[in-house]
Design a protein around this motif. Structure first.
Motif, PDB file in Angstrom:
ATOM      1  N   UNK A  39     -12.894  82.933 -43.841  1.00  0.00           N
ATOM      2  CA  UNK A  39     -14.114  82.551 -43.119  1.00  0.00           C
ATOM      3  C   UNK A  39     -14.393  83.578 -42.027  1.00  0.00           C
ATOM      4  N   UNK A  40     -15.665  83.817 -41.811  1.00  0.00           N
ATOM      5  CA  UNK A  40     -16.073  84.679 -40.692  1.00  0.00           C
ATOM      6  C   UNK A  40     -16.997  83.884 -39.787  1.00  0.00           C
ATOM      7  N   UNK A  41     -16.716  83.932 -38.506  1.00  0.00           N
ATOM      8  CA  UNK A  41     -17.651  83.361 -37.521  1.00  0.00           C
ATOM      9  C   UNK A  41     -18.352  84.528 -36.848  1.00  0.00           C
TER      10      UNK A  41
ATOM     11  N   UNK B  27     -18.132  89.741 -35.503  1.00  0.00           N
ATOM     12  CA  UNK B  27     -17.604  88.399 -35.721  1.00  0.00           C
ATOM     13  C   UNK B  27     -16.090  88.421 -35.863  1.00  0.00           C
ATOM     14  N   UNK B  28     -15.524  87.244 -36.077  1.00  0.00           N
ATOM     15  CA  UNK B  28     -14.080  87.122 -36.263  1.00  0.00           C
ATOM     16  C   UNK B  28     -13.794  86.559 -37.650  1.00  0.00           C
ATOM     17  N   UNK B  29     -12.827  87.178 -38.298  1.00  0.00           N
ATOM     18  CA  UNK B  29     -12.442  86.697 -39.623  1.00  0.00           C
ATOM     19  C   UNK B  29     -11.165  85.860 -39.495  1.00  0.00           C
ATOM     20  N   UNK B  30     -11.171  84.707 -40.169  1.00  0.00           N
ATOM     21  CA  UNK B  30      -9.997  83.838 -40.172  1.00  0.00           C
ATOM     22  C   UNK B  30      -9.541  83.649 -41.616  1.00  0.00           C
ATOM     23  N   UNK B  31      -8.227  83.494 -41.766  1.00  0.00           N
ATOM     24  CA  UNK B  31      -7.648  83.374 -43.099  1.00  0.00           C
ATOM     25  C   UNK B  31      -7.005  81.987 -43.220  1.00  0.00           C
TER      26      UNK B  31
END
Lengths: 188, 364
Positions: B196-198, B185-189
């Motif tokens: 958040x992780x998608x 997944x991808x982690x966003x800050x």
């Protein structure tokens, strides 16, 4: 489904014997014919869940009509399709109706329009009598009314309908595709 | 027109067309199988103790079971889970009275099948408690679980929505590749305290894991590292006792309705509560239709000058302040307050403005 307990087999028998009467019942009371699939599905689901309350098979049809009435009332109250059960039935139903364009003769539309103008109780009494083919004592069971009261009201409803049809020889301007009447709400 | 002619005319006006039956194919039989594959639940009026047995599924293939949409798209995290052997993917729950309340092996095939087809993530750390469980139907749903001041909200959606959401998050921050139990997944800050992780689409759905409250990046990394994917039974067993699974619906509905007067003709057996819900969400889904039916009845009685019925409806609506389940519904206080506002307005003689809260509106 060849195996199963007595209980399951009994439900299968009840379903087979009552599927069409219930489908007809629902079709007569919904605006969109596909909604009838939802009503039938929901009614039998409730019946399955409450099958321990199911009366002997000779009496089960009236019991199912009672369940269907409540399902229909809730369906109208919620104003929404359930759409979770019997999806294929709904699809098949739609295509089945497409096969038969159902050109209606004006006379039938006149009768339906007259029925639609009756009050809910009169209309339901007549529909159960003439279309579901129930005896007054059976209508009384479904509507949870006194049989004597049903006979009296049926006689009155019949006279009213006759009066309406008599004054309405021409087909109505607004053509009803199906009866499209609201369910009689219990106890009202 | 003679009586006989009249009767024939009415009968002939029947809109039902018997030929429809011939065109239904196997749909009627399929419906029967769908129905019989659902659990038999006791009547809500029945005393507890008469338990239904689990149902076997009659046909294969979840696709035919519309009812099985009840438990779809599941991602779940909760405490009291031990990881399996090192490197193993499955985890087994600890045995505690709350974590195994439904009874291992007591699930219907339908529920298990639905659970198996969906992602099931658990946080393998003590102290986390599931809250605000909502949905689990039609490949969307969410659960927030918390420990102390911090929470983690897992939401899941149809895989088809992934691209749009991911594109939006690219506006938030640069993505950083992460894995959750080997699920990429991808982690966003969002800022220094919110992440958040998608997780990428898998089996038709994708998962969004979002922090609630103040987190540090180190805490988030640590919790993510403890998330494991588990089998369906483990996931189901890990649901806390207060969460309402499909097999608990009737028992819980009876409890919710214990002090709630029912409108004329309202049959609790026709209540359809989808999915898996926390007590608040479940309460809304049970009380909503009852409130809607009372409001409908109140309007009917008012319009037809049915004084007795109007009084009964008014009394019922007024009594809603005492309904225990309604008092316990706590979604920011909004739902119950809205319900009471409308009920009080009606009880005082109405009318109700169309913009007022109305439980007949499913969106509310």
């Amino acid at each position: 489904m060849s195996s199963g307990t007595e209980h399951e087999k009994r439900f299968q028998r009840v379903y087979a014997a009552n599927f069409e009467p219930l489908l007809a019942y629902a079709m007569r009371r919904v605006e969109q014919p596909e909604d009838a699939a939802d009503i039938v599905a929901e009614t039998f689901l409730v019946a399955w869940r409450r099958s321990h309350e199911m009366p002997p098979e000779a009496e089960v049809r009236l019991w199912l009509h009672g369940v269907a009435r409540r399902v229909l009332a809730n369906h109208h109250r919620s104003g929404a399709r359930r759409g979770r059960l019997g999806d294929r039935l709904r699809q098949r139903f739609r295509s089945a109706l497409a096969v038969d364009p159902g050109s209606e003769v004006p006379e039938l539309l006149t009768v339906r329009a007259a029925l639609a103008r009756l009050n809910e109780v009169d209309r339901e009494l007549l529909m159960l009598t003439f279309w579901e083919g129930l005896e007054p004592r059976e209508v009384a069971v479904v509507l949870e009314l006194n049989p004597a009261a049903v006979r009296t009201r049926l006689s009155r409803a019949r006279a009213r309908l006759r009066d309406l049809i008599g004054h309405d020889l021409d087909p109505p301007g607004h053509v009803l595709d199906v009866m499209a009447v609201r369910a009689l709400e219990e106890g009202r | 027109m003679t009586d006989e002619q009249f009767d024939r005319r009415v009968r002939d006006a029947d809109p039902y067309r018997p030929e429809v039956i011939a065109h239904l194919g196997g749909a009627a039989q399929e419906l029967l199988e769908e129905i019989m594959s659902t659990p038999i639940l006791e009547s809500v009026t029945e005393p507890p103790g008469r338990r239904s047995r689990p149902r076997r599924r009659l046909t294969g293939g979840l696709a035919t079971a519309g009812v099985a949409a009840a438990v779809l798209a599941v991602v779940f995290g909760i405490s009291m889970v031990k990881t399996g052997q090192p490197g193993g993917q499955e985890a087994a729950p600890e045995t505690s009275s709350s974590s195994v309340a439904p009874g291992m092996g007591s699930y219907s095939a339908m529920v298990l099948k639905a659970a198996e087809q969906n992602p099931r993530l658990l946080v393998d750390q003590p102290g986390w408690k599931a809250q605000h469980v909502d949905g689990f139907a039609k490949r969307t749903g969410s659960i927030t679980y918390s420990k102390g001041e911090r929470g983690l909200r897992m939401s899941w959606y149809e895989a088809t929505e992934y691209a749009v959401r991911h594109k939006d998050r690219l506006q938030v921050s640069k993505p950083e590749s992460v894995q959750v139990d080997r699920w990429p997944g991808d982690l966003f800050r969002y800022n220094e305290r919110e992440f958040e992780v998608l997780l990428k689409p898998r089996d038709g759905s994708f998962v969004e894991v979002r922090t609630v409250g103040a987190w540090t990046r180190a805490d988030f990394d640590r919790v993510l590292a403890s998330v494991v994917r588990v089998d369906a039974r483990t996931w189901l067993a890990s649901l806390p006792a207060e969460i309402v699974t499909p097999e608990r619906v009737n028992e819980r509905a009876a409890a919710v309705l214990a002090d709630v007067p029912l409108p004329p003709g309202f049959d609790p057996a026709t209540l359809n509560v989808e999915g898996i819900n926390d007590p608040s969400q479940f309460g809304i889904r049970v009380i909503g239709p009852v409130g809607c039916a009372w409001i409908t009845e109140w309007k009917r009685a008012k319009e037809s000058n049915d004084e007795d019925a109007l009084r009964r409806a008014t009394d019922a609506l007024r009594s809603s302040h005492n309904w225990k389940a309604l008092q316990q519904i706590d979604i920011d206080g909004y739902w119950a307050d809205g319900f009471w506002e409308t009920a009080d307005r009606l009880a005082a003689g109405g009318p109700v403005h169309p913009k007022m809260f109305n439980p007949c509106n499913a969106e509310q």
